[in-house]
Design a protein around this motif. Structure first.
Motif, PDB file in Angstrom:
ATOM      1  N   TYR A 170     -15.897  58.294  21.105  1.00  0.00           N
ATOM      2  CA  TYR A 170     -15.117  59.433  20.621  1.00  0.00           C
ATOM      3  C   TYR A 170     -13.667  58.983  20.381  1.00  0.00           C
ATOM      4  O   TYR A 170     -13.239  57.916  20.831  1.00  0.00           O
ATOM      5  CB  TYR A 170     -15.127  60.565  21.648  1.00  0.00           C
ATOM      6  CG  TYR A 170     -16.486  61.139  21.940  1.00  0.00           C
ATOM      7  CD1 TYR A 170     -17.080  62.057  21.075  1.00  0.00           C
ATOM      8  CD2 TYR A 170     -17.180  60.784  23.094  1.00  0.00           C
ATOM      9  CE1 TYR A 170     -18.332  62.600  21.360  1.00  0.00           C
ATOM     10  CE2 TYR A 170     -18.424  61.327  23.380  1.00  0.00           C
ATOM     11  CZ  TYR A 170     -18.992  62.227  22.507  1.00  0.00           C
ATOM     12  OH  TYR A 170     -20.221  62.766  22.790  1.00  0.00           O
ATOM     13  N   THR A 220     -16.547  67.517  24.222  1.00  0.00           N
ATOM     14  CA  THR A 220     -17.684  66.634  23.961  1.00  0.00           C
ATOM     15  C   THR A 220     -18.902  67.179  24.698  1.00  0.00           C
ATOM     16  O   THR A 220     -18.772  67.769  25.770  1.00  0.00           O
ATOM     17  CB  THR A 220     -17.404  65.193  24.412  1.00  0.00           C
ATOM     18  OG1 THR A 220     -17.161  65.176  25.826  1.00  0.00           O
ATOM     19  CG2 THR A 220     -16.192  64.624  23.679  1.00  0.00           C
ATOM     20  N   PHE A 271     -23.363  68.073  16.483  1.00  0.00           N
ATOM     21  CA  PHE A 271     -23.134  66.634  16.532  1.00  0.00           C
ATOM     22  C   PHE A 271     -24.229  65.813  15.853  1.00  0.00           C
ATOM     23  O   PHE A 271     -23.986  64.664  15.481  1.00  0.00           O
ATOM     24  CB  PHE A 271     -22.992  66.178  17.991  1.00  0.00           C
ATOM     25  CG  PHE A 271     -21.700  66.579  18.623  1.00  0.00           C
ATOM     26  CD1 PHE A 271     -20.583  65.760  18.531  1.00  0.00           C
ATOM     27  CD2 PHE A 271     -21.586  67.786  19.307  1.00  0.00           C
ATOM     28  CE1 PHE A 271     -19.383  66.126  19.118  1.00  0.00           C
ATOM     29  CE2 PHE A 271     -20.389  68.150  19.893  1.00  0.00           C
ATOM     30  CZ  PHE A 271     -19.284  67.321  19.801  1.00  0.00           C
ATOM     31  N   SER A 309     -19.786  62.161  12.651  1.00  0.00           N
ATOM     32  CA  SER A 309     -20.488  62.227  13.930  1.00  0.00           C
ATOM     33  C   SER A 309     -20.275  60.949  14.735  1.00  0.00           C
ATOM     34  O   SER A 309     -20.438  59.844  14.205  1.00  0.00           O
ATOM     35  CB  SER A 309     -21.988  62.443  13.709  1.00  0.00           C
ATOM     36  OG  SER A 309     -22.682  62.360  14.944  1.00  0.00           O
TER      37      SER A 309
END
Length: 425
Positions: A170, A220, A271, A309
């Motif tokens: 991320y 997340t 996601f 993504s």
């Protein structure tokens, strides 16, 4: 003058016709497990036809590409005024155990053991499976019969239950997930002619990600679950001359996939997006004098539909693309990778060969959310030269035990040993 030219043409034509050899019968020598009926289906030279050296040479190369055959030559004998074309075959041992050793993402010892039979029932069927311990347990089973329906059409099916610890990258940092994929696939195998092959298949997949560890990153997901279909097409061009450990020629393989997510939980819909991916591997081999072999592979890959993504499809990994970089150290939505190496036979006696090799692995990745220009700006480029050894059994299919050591160049680069079975490419 015209009369002289006509006489010369008639003389040349008569001489060529007189030199034509009719193949009265075909024979195979050296067969132990491989069925002669299969080989007669695959070769293009037939009995009661005129001998064509280019066609026979193509038959020999076709035979050498079969997993069950290590080498093949031919000869023509005359017996009782009949010309017998004999294909002399040296068979491979094709029940192959496998072992792959690596370091898992948590630093623990991981391994994969497998066993495959590449010449089941003597007609070059594949049957096998594997067990893998990579923090968690995984297994898979495979069956392929390339010539089930004809010399051009076959089938393959496989099932895999894979559970691994996968890093996801991320913007706020990377976190590990427990990834599980239950995958059932079926495909048709096409062999259009000597140089052109294709596959067309579909797979149903149950996929899940579960956050591992403490302190999740904000915004997340802690878990994702989804079902998906994968539609896959492969086209392969093969123009390759194989002489035991030496390859000469080219192989180009293009793979297209569409991944269609069917349903999932709310985080998965955010996601895990449906997307398409494309990859082409172009591999060039050149035999150099008596003991050398130069091999190069250019891999181009790109995905469309999941640009942002973090669960990107292409990974940077020791076993896949860059030797020495580590196990699943990055993910991307596009990549360019060039592997080139020189292999040299250091020792050869009977069935045993030792090769040394020097290589350069280089590549760049497009990270999720970035532009394609990142592939060329140097920000994600990896460069790893290295050296290695190959221990080869000439009479066992794909029995190449390789050991490579890659050294990274640049800031924060790593070094590492990569062990595996089979040539790297």
């Amino acid at each position: 003058m015209k009369k002289i030219a006509t006489i010369l043409l008639l003389f040349i034509g008569t001489t060529l016709f007189a030199q034509e050899i009719k193949i009265d019968a075909l024979e195979f020598s050296g067969l132990k497990r491989t069925k002669e009926s299969l080989l007669r289906r695959l070769i293009k030279t037939k009995e009661q036809t005129i001998y064509d050296v280019s066609l026979v040479n193509a038959d020999v190369e076709r035979l050498k590409r079969l997993p069950g055959i290590a080498s093949a030559t031919y000869a023509i004998e005359n017996r009782a005024n009949k010309n017998i074309l004999i294909y002399n075959v040296v068979e491979n041992f094709t029940i192959i155990p496998g072992l792959r050793i690596a370091t898992a993402n948590d630093g623990s010892f991981s391994y994969r053991v497998s066993v495959f039979e590449f010449n089941l029932f003597g007609n070059n069927q594949l049957l096998g499976g594997f067990y893998e311990k990579n923090i968690f347990n995984s297994y898979g089973a495979f069956w392929e019969h390339p010539f089930l329906f004809s010399d051009k059409l076959g089938i393959g099916i496989n099932y895999q239950d894979l559970t691994t610890q996968e890093p996801v990258f991320y913007d706020q940092g990377d976190k590990n997930y427990r990834f599980n994929s239950k995958n059932a696939e079926a495909k048709l195998l096409f062999s259009f002619n000597f140089k052109n092959e294709a596959e067309l298949g579909a797979a149903f997949v149950q996929e899940s990600y579960l956050f591992e560890g403490e302190n999740p990153l904000p915004d997340t997901p802690l878990s994702l679950e989804a079902n998906k279909f994968i539609y896959k097409g492969v086209y392969r061009f093969v123009d390759l001359d194989i002489d035991y450990q030496y390859f000469d020629g080219v192989v180009s393989e293009f793979t297209a996939q569409h991944i269609q997510f069917l349903n999932g939980d709310a985080p998965a819909e955010t996601f895990l997006n449906s997307f398409s991916s494309f990859r082409n591997d172009f591999t060039y081999y050149k035999k150099i004098q008596d003991k050398g072999n130069w091999a190069s592979r250019l891999r181009l890959a790109a995905a469309f539909g999941n640009d942002d993504s973090p669960f990107a499809p292409f990974t940077l990994d020791n076993q896949l693309n860059i030797r020495g970089v580590g196990t699943t150290v990055d993910r991307g939505t596009a990549s360019i990778v060039l592997n080139t190496e020189y292999r040299h036979t250091l020792y050869e006696k009977g069935w045993f060969v030792v090769q040394g090799n020097a290589f350069i692995d280089a590549g760049s990745w497009r990270n999720p959310g970035e532009e394609f220009s990142q592939l060329f700006d140097g920000s994600s480029t990896k460069l790893y030269p290295g050296v290695g050894f190959r221990f080869i059994h000439k009479k066992i299919f794909n029995a190449v035990f390789r050991l490579d050591y890659g050294v990274g160049i640049g800031n924060d680069a790593t070094n590492g040993i990569v062990f595996g079975i089979g040539q790297y490419f």
